[in-house]
Design a protein around this motif. Structure first.
Motif: not given
Length: 561
Positions: A174-194, A338-346
């Motif tokens: 799960k940690l490896e899955e959430t190790d993404i850059d901001e652009a990827t995070r935003k793209r995945e967040q938009d898709l999930a929201m849609f 994805l909305s709270n990625l840093e807290e989730e990774r911590a």
């Protein structure tokens, strides 16, 4: 105990049945006589890989059957836990019929899988083949042996470690899955929201699709339904004087008029009265049903559009409304992460550290158990090796922890260390052991473990590799002592080992109907003496050779006392 082996049309064996007994069952014969076929047939019956080429030329199939007698209550209960048949007297019969492209496995006449045969075989017999010695050169095998010796003491801790380490690996993934850059995070967040908005916007209800499909099917076929229901109403309630309802009412009135003359008519009138009431209710139901069939084009279009929407969502998110709603829940969780990625990774990193610490604690407990049992096993192995003519042997089992290399089995590396000559330092087994030494070390292990397990039968295929002289006698004596508490089936080339027999079998190759066959026969004591004479290397078995063989047999018998 393995009571009998029945083989038919396998390799060079036409048909053969061997009845083994308690104690040491020795099998001898010239090189190439077919001794390997015997062990191979037992392995086949216990689930090893079958090859159609093993079927005797001209035969449609090969058959191998083993009959065991089980008197150990623990083994009996384990067989019953596997839901396999066992007779009241402890008889278990395994068979395997090998045909071109497939095989049929049975236990007690019931069909079973090859895997079930293998698991059952592990409870009933232990087979040591010529290639097994080489496994002693692998440190991984040393770990398995030590843990087997420790038994239940280490088993529960390993089970717990496996659970903790499995959780550790999931968190790590799960940690490896959430190790993404901001652009990827935003793209995945938009898709999930849609996707989430698309599902939520549909406002789905469980079971709604089934209800809509029923309504749509009814509306799509409304014309046929209306015609059929209308005709049914016409038959039942049509023109006055011609309908079924009028006929029933008329019949009822006629009978009521004469019921005063005969009381028994009342029963018939009561029945007709019930039918008349049912016809009235039926008429109301048919009228209500036909009213419900009335709908307008807009209602039909709305139903069709709703079904199309639901089917579209099914194509994208699941096969049912339940699956779609479950997918939506997963998307909501992903969106929250994805909305709270840093807290989730911590949070995941903390859980990973906690899991790692828990795993290390369990590994530490396992390591301590291994070290304690390593000392005990080494002590027993040293004595067993001395009995096998390692006169000045030193044996040690090193348990080497490494916290940087944790697995589901712990963090230890286990190494068997040995010195077979005075003044030599202990070195890893893989560096110094010869073929003959490996054979004796394996036999020492078997004798140490024999008193620990519940397996009554042991097969040794040429345990005498690389040994001779006094050492051969020591091995023979060890097998004789082991045979006092276990059934031993031993294939050997050495007369010293063969002389220790309780039952002696000769494997021979010959001709029958101009074809080569392998046969196995039990020898009498006199025949055994002649076979021992052959094994002593005499070209001709003379009286002097027989005397030498008898002396060898007598020496073996004295050892048994």
């Amino acid at each position: 105990m393995l009571y009998s082996l029945h083989v038919k049309d396998l390799a060079l064996i036409k048909e053969q049945e061997i009845e083994f007994g308690e104690g040491l069952n020795v099998l001898t014969g010239e090189t190439g006589a077919g001794k390997s076929v015997l062990i191979g047939s037992v392995n086949l019956a216990l689930g090893s890989k079958a090859d159609k080429d093993l079927i005797r030329t001209g035969a449609d199939y090969a058959l191998v059957e083993l009959t065991f007698f089980v008197d150990n209550e623990i083994t009996k209960s384990r067989i019953k836990e596997m839901d396999l048949p066992i007779e009241e007297d402890g008889t278990v019969i395994l068979s395997r019929k090998i045909m071109d492209g497939r095989s049929i496995c049975k236990v007690g006449g019931e069909n079973v899988t090859v895997r079930q045969l293998r698991l059952l075989g592990e409870l009933l017999i232990n087979i040591h083949g010529q290639n097994d010695n080489q496994t002693l050169l692998q440190n991984k095998k040393h770990l398995e042996i030590l843990d087997s010796f420790a038994g239940d003491k280490v088993l529960e801790h390993k089970k717990k470690l496996k659970e903790v380490w499995s959780l550790h690996e999931k968190i790590k993934a799960k940690l490896e899955e959430t190790d993404i850059d901001e652009a990827t995070r935003k793209r995945e967040q938009d898709l999930a929201m849609f996707e989430l908005e698309e599902i939520q916007g549909a406002d789905l209800k469980e079971g709604e699709d089934e209800e809509l499909e029923t309504r749509y099917r009814r509306m799509a076929n409304s014309l046929k339904i209306t015609e059929a229901a209308g005709e049914a109403r016409q038959f039942l309630f049509g023109e006055e004087g011609e309908s079924a309802s009028d006929a029933i009412s008329g019949a009822l009135q006629k009978l009521i008029a004469v019921s005063a003359y005969d009381e028994s008519v009342k029963e018939v009138t009561d029945q007709l009265g019930d039918i008349d009431n049912l016809m009235t209710d039926l008429g109301h139901s048919l009228s209500a049903y036909l009213s419900d069939l009335e709908f307008d084009d807009e209602e039909f279009k709305n139903t069709e559009d709703r079904l199309d929407l639901i089917n579209h969502l099914k194509d994208k998110y699941g096969n049912s409304i339940g699956d779609i709603l479950k997918y939506a829940d997963e998307k909501q969780k992903q969106l929250d992460i994805l909305s709270n990625l840093e807290e989730e990774r911590a949070r995941l990193q903390k859980e990973l550290v906690d899991c790692l610490e828990e795993a290390k604690k369990i590994c530490g407990k396992i390591s301590e158990i291994r070290k304690k049992n390593a000392r005990e096993l080494a002590s027993q192995m040293k004595q067993a090796l001395i009995d096998l003519n390692f006169l000045d042997v030193q044996f040690r089992i090193d348990v080497i922890p490494d916290e940087e290399h944790i697995t589901s089995s712990g963090y230890d590396e286990v190494v068997f260390m040995i010195s077979t000559n005075p003044g030599e330092q202990l070195r890893p087994l893989s560096e110094i052991a010869s073929g003959g030494e490996l054979s004796r070390i394996m036999l020492a292990l078997k004798t140490v473990f024999a008193d620990q397990d519940d397996i009554a039968s042991l097969i040794f295929d040429e345990i005498d590799t690389g040994i001779s002289g006094v050492t051969a006698w020591k091995v023979s004596e060890k097998l004789g002592k082991l045979a006092a508490s276990h059934q031993i089936i031993c294939i050997t080339h050495l007369p010293q080992i063969a002389a220790m027999y309780d039952r002696h079998f000769l494997i021979q190759k010959g001709l029958s109907d101009s074809r080569t066959i392998t046969s196995i026969s039990r020898l009498s004591d006199d025949e055994s003496i002649d076979e021992l004479g052959r094994m002593l290397g005499a070209g001709e078995v003379t009286d002097a050779v027989r005397q030498n063989a008898r002396e060898m047999r007598n020496k073996a018998l004295k050892t048994k006392v």
